[in-house]
Enzyme design. Sequence first.
Site, PDB file in Angstrom:
ATOM      1  N   TRP A  41       0.916  -0.967   0.139  1.00  0.00           N
ATOM      2  CA  TRP A  41      -0.457  -0.542   0.296  1.00  0.00           C
ATOM      3  C   TRP A  41       1.199   1.219  -0.249  1.00  0.00           C
ATOM      4  CZ3 TRP A  41      -0.998   3.537   4.703  1.00  0.00           C
ATOM      5  CH2 TRP A  41      -2.507   4.706   4.133  1.00  0.00           C
ATOM      6  N   ALA A  42       0.574   2.366  -0.870  1.00  0.00           N
ATOM      7  CA  ALA A  42       1.524   3.412  -1.215  1.00  0.00           C
ATOM      8  C   ALA A  42       1.040   4.395  -2.205  1.00  0.00           C
ATOM      9  CB  ALA A  42       2.867   3.119  -2.113  1.00  0.00           C
ATOM     10  N   PRO A  43       0.279   4.687  -1.462  1.00  0.00           N
ATOM     11  CA  PRO A  43      -0.882   6.206  -2.233  1.00  0.00           C
ATOM     12  C   PRO A  43      -0.435   6.808  -3.039  1.00  0.00           C
ATOM     13  CG  PRO A  43      -1.630   5.711   0.277  1.00  0.00           C
ATOM     14  CD  PRO A  43       0.000   4.449   0.441  1.00  0.00           C
ATOM     15  N   ASP A  85      -7.801   2.079  -6.176  1.00  0.00           N
ATOM     16  CA  ASP A  85      -7.368   3.896  -5.912  1.00  0.00           C
ATOM     17  C   ASP A  85      -7.530   4.476  -4.811  1.00  0.00           C
ATOM     18  OD1 ASP A  85      -8.358   4.372  -8.793  1.00  0.00           O
ATOM     19  OD2 ASP A  85     -11.017   4.389  -7.611  1.00  0.00           O
ATOM     20  N   GLY A 115      -4.969   3.096  -3.884  1.00  0.00           N
ATOM     21  CA  GLY A 115      -2.648   3.130  -3.852  1.00  0.00           C
ATOM     22  C   GLY A 115      -2.642   1.489  -3.359  1.00  0.00           C
ATOM     23  N   LEU A 148      -5.976   1.578  10.708  1.00  0.00           N
ATOM     24  CA  LEU A 148      -5.785   0.845  11.858  1.00  0.00           C
ATOM     25  C   LEU A 148      -6.029  -1.106  11.472  1.00  0.00           C
ATOM     26  CD1 LEU A 148      -9.020   2.269  13.288  1.00  0.00           C
ATOM     27  CD2 LEU A 148      -6.621   1.951  14.081  1.00  0.00           C
ATOM     28  N   ASP A 195       2.597  -1.508  25.311  1.00  0.00           N
ATOM     29  CA  ASP A 195       3.766  -0.758  25.808  1.00  0.00           C
ATOM     30  C   ASP A 195       3.959   0.766  25.146  1.00  0.00           C
ATOM     31  OD1 ASP A 195       6.900  -0.385  26.508  1.00  0.00           O
ATOM     32  OD2 ASP A 195       6.041   1.004  24.174  1.00  0.00           O
ATOM     33  N   GLU A 237       0.604  -1.087  29.751  1.00  0.00           N
ATOM     34  CA  GLU A 237       1.765   0.263  30.659  1.00  0.00           C
ATOM     35  C   GLU A 237       0.856   1.277  30.573  1.00  0.00           C
ATOM     36  OE1 GLU A 237       6.053   1.080  30.355  1.00  0.00           O
ATOM     37  OE2 GLU A 237       4.855   1.492  28.578  1.00  0.00           O
TER      38      GLU A 237
END
Length: 686
Positions: A80-82, A109, A111, A321, A343, A397
């Site tokens: 994924w690289a839009p 569309d 990406g 997400l 963490d 944490e």
Amino acid sequence: MTKNDIDHSHPEIIDGMLRRRLSADPLLTPYRDVIRRRIVRTDEMELRLTSGKITLADFASGHEYFGMHFKDGRWVFREWAPNAREIYLKGSFSDWKVMDRFALTRISDTGVWEITLDAGDLAHGDLYRLEMRWPGGRGDRIPAWIRRVVQNPDNGSFNAQIWRPDAPHQWRHPRPRKQRGPLLVYETHIGMAQDAEKIGSYAEFRRNVLPRIRRAGYNTLQIMAVAEHPYYASFGYQVSNFFACSSRFGTPEDLKALVDEAHGMGFLVLMDLVHSHAVKNEVEGLSRFDGTPFQYFHEGDRGDHPAWDSRCFDYDNVHILHFLLSNCRFWMDEYRFDGFRFDGVTSMIYTHHGLGKAFTVYDDYFDESVDEAALTYLTLANRVVHTLSDTAVTIAEDVSGMPGLAAPLEDGGVGFDYRFAMGIPDYWIRLTKDTPDEFWSMGHLWHELTNRRADEQTISYAESHDQALVGDQTLIFRLMGSRIYSHMSVLTEDIAVARGIALHKLIRLATLATAGHGYLNFMGNEFGHPEWIDFPREGNQWSYRYARRQWHLMDDPLLRYHHLATFDRDLTAFSTEYQIPFGQEIFLLHLDEGSRVLAFLRAGKVFAFNFHPTRSHTDYWIPAAPGAYRVALDTDREGYGGLARQDPGMIHYTLTDRIHRHFLSLYLPSRTALVLAPTTDDRETG
């Protein structure tokens, strides 16, 4: 919880969640509307992600789509690289040259890019990268979803690696059942777990360290620094490749064998999961992956962590997400981890990251500084994890005390099973650092050890890796100082060493006995590991001297370390036998500042501590239920480095005063503790 458990058209379900939350903590009542908004926001985000057509767990399976896969006799790679305009695979198979036949095709569309290759085009062990081209620039990138990354020993650079071994690991052991009783967590780091001055391996840990942890009596492993990180000294907290286990410790098959062996020994295995930030590196990280600084992270200043020099995720972005939720599922699917210690939760859930902030009133948890998108993500992550396995464990944490983090999902909470009681180790450090023990306040100590949310499960600890890092000191080092180097022989006597050993045992017993539902220890601290933790770096001439665990010290019968190890082993055995701590109520029986005596009742056991440095108390009366009691644990045993001033076989009978109150009359030597358990009165049954 799955999508079927959430009905967005029935507000009475949310009303029920609110009632349970407010019933557990009525002080939350003024914030009813904010809590409702957060519940609704999470449900709306889940619906946005799944469209109500799939489960959230199914949505969190991006790792099966993105990255490099061999399916149906062909290689398929997706990314994924839009912002990208061109993407090429290049590597050992192309002599590191850009070739048209290795060009990816944009297929959506949003990406998403893809390339399909014949089986013979790539082979196990091949190294590769992406050449990413965007408007106005280009750069080499390691794929975001890649599962194997290795470092070139000659120049230190990282590359992706094809991983398809002829003999993949065959799992032998099922996941163990979730612990019924206290969670006894052994916090570990693979690389520094060996005695030798080097980076340890998954295989060495499996062979050499797992048996030690089993003998020590712990039931849960928490493994740090699993995900790939370029800088070893970051302790694994500056992650670059979220789906790749660190190759400096070995292969994916080695890690699987470790988890498998641990399961066979009955351990739950938790991973230290770092979703609070990411390393700034660009070639081997996610920063400016497609040429934009905000693909995975917030745009502008909010995308940079001011204290950690790292990047901050945008938890309101659907694609991010997808990446993070899939990362949770990946580690459970591929490596069979049983859950996670998340963490840096405080840094995630506040826009100020908790920096310089003292959380003193409930308003601090419900004002505009709270990043509700991060809370939404954490709630969704817990839904995914607990859907995948009913034995899963998640731990938060958080130093802020945010209410609801460890409240159940069905009660509108964030859904963690436990939260760390992080104020306790800080208190012990302050106490041992700033106050001679003859001035320790029993009242303050009692307050700090028992000050926690009654409606959420907690795990206490005296010290973790945090307290041992360079610049700080372990408790044993604060208690003994440099005498730990020269006066630990059992053939010599030293007053400072005797004090340190006695207080080390009292601190650990008091912490475990007053804990909510679990207890944690960092590896080696149980036997008073000397010195601090310092990874190889320029400032120490790249030395491994302090990045290891000196197990031989514990094994040497002529050194007093084995006394502390024996005590810790019996402490965990005591915890397992009597199921303490496991949420039982604690009743204060006696507190005397002058005599430095603290006594309390838990699960029917009487705990009596004498913290006085010089004064032993004879015929000291402690309130108790009528009956007979036997010694369950005595810190003064000779095998623990004590003076054996108690009769281990003695039965203690309660006495009554003139108004018929019941007491135990005890001998409490200085700097010792005694635990008494009810027993059958032989005089009545004989």
